[in-house]
Write an enzyme that holds these catalytic residues in place. Structure first.
Site, short mmCIF file in Angstrom:
data_model
loop_
_atom_site.label_atom_id
_atom_site.label_comp_id
_atom_site.label_asym_id
_atom_site.label_seq_id
_atom_site.Cartn_x
_atom_site.Cartn_y
_atom_site.Cartn_z
N LYS A 129 30.48 -18.90 22.20
CA LYS A 129 29.64 -19.70 21.32
C LYS A 129 30.52 -20.18 20.17
O LYS A 129 30.84 -19.43 19.25
CB LYS A 129 28.47 -18.90 20.75
CG LYS A 129 27.44 -19.84 20.11
CD LYS A 129 26.66 -19.23 18.97
CE LYS A 129 27.35 -19.28 17.65
NZ LYS A 129 27.62 -20.63 17.10
N GLU A 137 36.76 -9.63 13.59
CA GLU A 137 37.82 -10.24 12.77
C GLU A 137 37.13 -10.93 11.62
O GLU A 137 36.49 -11.97 11.81
CB GLU A 137 38.61 -11.26 13.59
CG GLU A 137 39.38 -10.68 14.75
CD GLU A 137 40.59 -9.92 14.31
OE1 GLU A 137 41.03 -10.08 13.16
OE2 GLU A 137 41.10 -9.12 15.12
N CYS A 141 41.48 -17.23 7.19
CA CYS A 141 41.10 -15.84 6.90
C CYS A 141 42.23 -15.09 6.23
O CYS A 141 42.02 -14.25 5.37
CB CYS A 141 40.71 -15.15 8.19
SG CYS A 141 41.95 -15.32 9.47
N GLU A 143 36.16 -14.19 -1.31
CA GLU A 143 36.87 -15.13 -0.45
C GLU A 143 36.34 -16.54 -0.73
O GLU A 143 35.14 -16.80 -0.57
CB GLU A 143 36.61 -14.76 1.01
CG GLU A 143 37.40 -15.63 1.98
CD GLU A 143 37.12 -15.28 3.44
OE1 GLU A 143 35.95 -15.07 3.81
OE2 GLU A 143 38.09 -15.24 4.21
P1 NAD Z 1 30.48 -17.52 10.01
O1 NAD Z 1 30.42 -16.04 9.97
O2 NAD Z 1 29.50 -18.29 9.23
O3 NAD Z 1 30.32 -18.04 11.50
C1 NAD Z 1 31.13 -17.56 12.55
C2 NAD Z 1 30.38 -17.68 13.87
O4 NAD Z 1 29.26 -16.79 13.82
C3 NAD Z 1 29.80 -19.07 14.11
O5 NAD Z 1 29.92 -19.38 15.49
C4 NAD Z 1 28.35 -18.91 13.70
O6 NAD Z 1 27.49 -19.82 14.34
C5 NAD Z 1 28.07 -17.48 14.15
N1 NAD Z 1 26.95 -16.82 13.47
C6 NAD Z 1 26.40 -17.12 12.27
N2 NAD Z 1 25.38 -16.27 12.00
C7 NAD Z 1 25.28 -15.42 13.05
C8 NAD Z 1 24.43 -14.30 13.36
N3 NAD Z 1 23.48 -13.89 12.54
N4 NAD Z 1 24.64 -13.65 14.52
C9 NAD Z 1 25.62 -14.02 15.37
N5 NAD Z 1 26.45 -15.07 15.13
C10 NAD Z 1 26.28 -15.76 13.99
O7 NAD Z 1 31.98 -17.88 9.63
P2 NAD Z 1 32.60 -19.34 9.44
O8 NAD Z 1 32.06 -19.91 8.17
O9 NAD Z 1 32.45 -20.13 10.71
O10 NAD Z 1 34.14 -18.99 9.30
C11 NAD Z 1 34.71 -18.58 8.10
C12 NAD Z 1 34.85 -17.07 8.02
O11 NAD Z 1 35.56 -16.59 9.17
C13 NAD Z 1 35.65 -16.61 6.83
O12 NAD Z 1 35.04 -15.49 6.25
C14 NAD Z 1 36.98 -16.21 7.44
O13 NAD Z 1 37.73 -15.27 6.70
C15 NAD Z 1 36.57 -15.67 8.75
N6 NAD Z 1 37.68 -15.69 9.69
C16 NAD Z 1 38.30 -14.51 10.01
C17 NAD Z 1 39.39 -14.52 10.87
C18 NAD Z 1 40.11 -13.25 11.27
O14 NAD Z 1 40.86 -13.29 12.23
N7 NAD Z 1 39.91 -12.15 10.59
C19 NAD Z 1 39.85 -15.72 11.38
C20 NAD Z 1 39.20 -16.91 11.04
C21 NAD Z 1 38.11 -16.87 10.19
#
Ligand code: NAD
Length: 489
Positions: free
Chosen positions: A184, A259, A293, A392
């Site tokens: 997804k 992650e 991230c 962040e």
């Molecule tokens: P997000 O958590 O908003 O979304 C990530 C994914 O989760 C999306 O596909 C979203 O649709 C889905 N999602 C949202 N709510 C959900 C729920 N309740 N249940 C299941 N899935 C759900 O994150 P974002 O805004 O897309 O990305 C930014 C974040 O990702 C930042 O915090 C960043 O640090 C983190 N990130 C971490 C890494 C790592 O490797 N540690 C890498 C890239 C990004």
């Protein structure tokens, strides 16, 4: 990029389930937009719960009855390596789509992300038949063995900042080991996942082994975490979303790896090569527009070299003008959305109101009068209590703090709920290694920032998550251990 050029890439916009592109059962679609121009790119099928059930059924069947899970591992590896070749040969086209969907510079998308995604695929393709079990020479009357077996159906939930690359860190090891996958992608950036589904089929991946169901996280993502037909969730995204997924996965005692976010310290000691440290600092925070991230969003500089370093950092930051992401010379693209730009602007206001000194950038910007751009922004005089030092921001905003001596550097570095990455700049290798050991984070760079290799594991300490992507540690994430006792009497 023109609409004709986009259509020449044969963008697929339906769900990919059981080896075919299919519309969603509800017929609903959502629009994905180019944040650099605010123009719509495509209407994408929005998955709903019946679509997820279909994808789970397809992935389950491909796992339980083969041919994917039953295929010789080396053959699976060959298919992944073929996919890697295809992806590399289409890096420019895939990169263009990624740039349009996300706003990142084409230089990053086409020349770094896509080759890195292809390398990840070939790395795991090569390891498909190299995961060994053990024998335990414990008893004369029995032979004791362990096998590593695939986990089953993997639900991959990914963010928008490195849409295909981040997904590949999950897809490649999961598939290499005979699991099947439902991806997804984030709703802001679903396009390269759909292009990649088609590419995998072309490389010979059998139907059902890989499925893509775009849709809202709160509905589809949550349902994936709860679904009894999914054996593991591999998630990348915000820490708060990770917590919600952990709760949702509890009902089925689902395996999870997480992650999550970061607030990584980039520590510059007085004995560092300041030119290299300044360049590394810029790369640490402005690569990927700071929507990274592992962004080095906290610069910790030893007091005695503060002025000398900041002069170099500020000069470089002021030269980083936002530009058209499709221009190969651009190094600072558009933020992913207006919403993200508003978040970033709010943090900049909080930095100013809490007393930090704005020394570069600080404003929203546009290119050709459009887009969700934001200037390369540097704050100085930040204290560990300020919001911009703790939370962040996920944008091009650097918070600079000072320290005296090794102990304070490490104490400030570790004063965060996160622990994803860190860097240390010093000519004294012993001092640098002492800091590397003391910093509580999953990755520490010494005299470098933001370098990755598919063989080197990546993941978090503390609230940056658990589990590791890449390297042989990733192989463990997508297998489980079976013990076998063979009676020899
Ligand atoms: P997000 O958590 O908003 O979304 C990530 C994914 O989760 C999306 O596909 C979203 O649709 C889905 N999602 C949202 N709510 C959900 C729920 N309740 N249940 C299941 N899935 C759900 O994150 P974002 O805004 O897309 O990305 C930014 C974040 O990702 C930042 O915090 C960043 O640090 C983190 N990130 C971490 C890494 C790592 O490797 N540690 C890498 C890239 C990004």
């Amino acid at each position: 990029m023109t609409t004709e050029a986009v259509s020449s890439l044969h963008l697929q916009t339906d769900l990919f389930i059981g080896g075919k592109f299919v519309p969603s059962a509800s017929g609903k679609r959502f629009t994905t937009t180019n944040p650099a121009t605010a123009e719509p790119i495509a209407d994408v099928a929005e998955g709903d719960l019946p679509d997820l059930d279909q994808a789970v059924a397809a992935a389950r069947q491909a796992f339980e009855s083969g041919p994917w899970s039953a295929m010789k591992p080396r053959q699976r590896g060959r298919i992944l390596m073929k996919a890697a070749e295809l992806l590399l040969s289409r890096a420019d086209a895939f990169g263009q789509v990624e740039t349009m969907d996300n706003g990142k510079p084409i230089f990053e998308a086409a020349k770094i992300d896509m080759p890195a995604a292809a390398e990840c695929l070939s790395y795991f393709g090569e390891t498909a038949d190299k995961l060994y079990g053990e024998t335990h020479p414990a008893r004369p009357d029995a032979m004791l063995l362990t096998l590593r077996e695939p986990v089953g159906v993997i639900g991959a939930i990914t963010p928008w900042n490195f849409p295909l690359l981040q997904a590949m860190w999950k897809i490649a090891p999961a598939l290499a080991l005979g699991n099947t996958v439902i991806l997804k992608p984030a709703s802001a950036t679903p396009l390269t996942a759909l292009l990649f589904a088609e590419l995998l089929a072309e490389a010979g991946l059998p139907p059902g082994a890989f499925n893509v169901v775009p849709g809202p996280g709160a509905a589809i993502g949550k349902a994936m975490a709860e679904h009894p037909g999914i054996d593991k969730i591999s998630f990348t995204g915000e820490t708060e979303t990770g917590k919600a997924i952990l709760r949702a996965a509890a009902g089925t005692v689902k395996r999870v790896s997480m992650e999550l976010g970061g607030k990584s310290p980039n520590v510059v000691y007085a004995d560092a090569d300041l030119e290299a440290a300044a360049k590394g600092t810029i790369n640490a925070i402005f690569y990927g527009k700071g929507e990274l991230c592992s962004a080095g969003s906290r610069l910790l500089v030893e007091e005695s070299v503060h002025d000398a370093l900041m002069e170099k950092v500020v000069e470089r930051a002021k030269k980083m003008a936002p530009g058209d992401p499709l221009d190969p010379k651009t190094r600072l693209g558009s933020l992913v959305s207006e919403k993200q730009r508003s978040n970033v602007a709010r943090y900049v206001e909080s930095g100013k109101s809490e007393g930090a000194r704005l020394v570069a950038g600080g404003n929203a910007a546009s290119v050709n009068g459009k887009g969700a751009f934001f200037e390369a922004t540097v704050f100085d005089g930040v204290t560990p209590q300020m919001t911009i030092a703790r939370e962040e921001i996920f944008g091009p905003v650097l918070a600079t703090l000072t320290f005296k001596g090794e102990e304070e550097a490490v104490a400030i570095g570790n004063s965060t709920i996160y622990g994803l990455a860190a860097a240390v700049w010093s000519r004294d290798i012993k001092k640098a290694l002492r800091a590397a050991r003391a910093l509580k984070s999953g990755t520490v760079w010494i005299n470098a920032y933001n370098f990755y290799d598919p063989g080197l594991p990546f993941g978090g300490y503390k609230q940056s998550g658990f589990g590791r992507e890449r390297g042989h540690h990733a192989l463990e994430e997508y297998t489980q251990v079976k013990s076998i006792w063979v009676d020899l009497t």
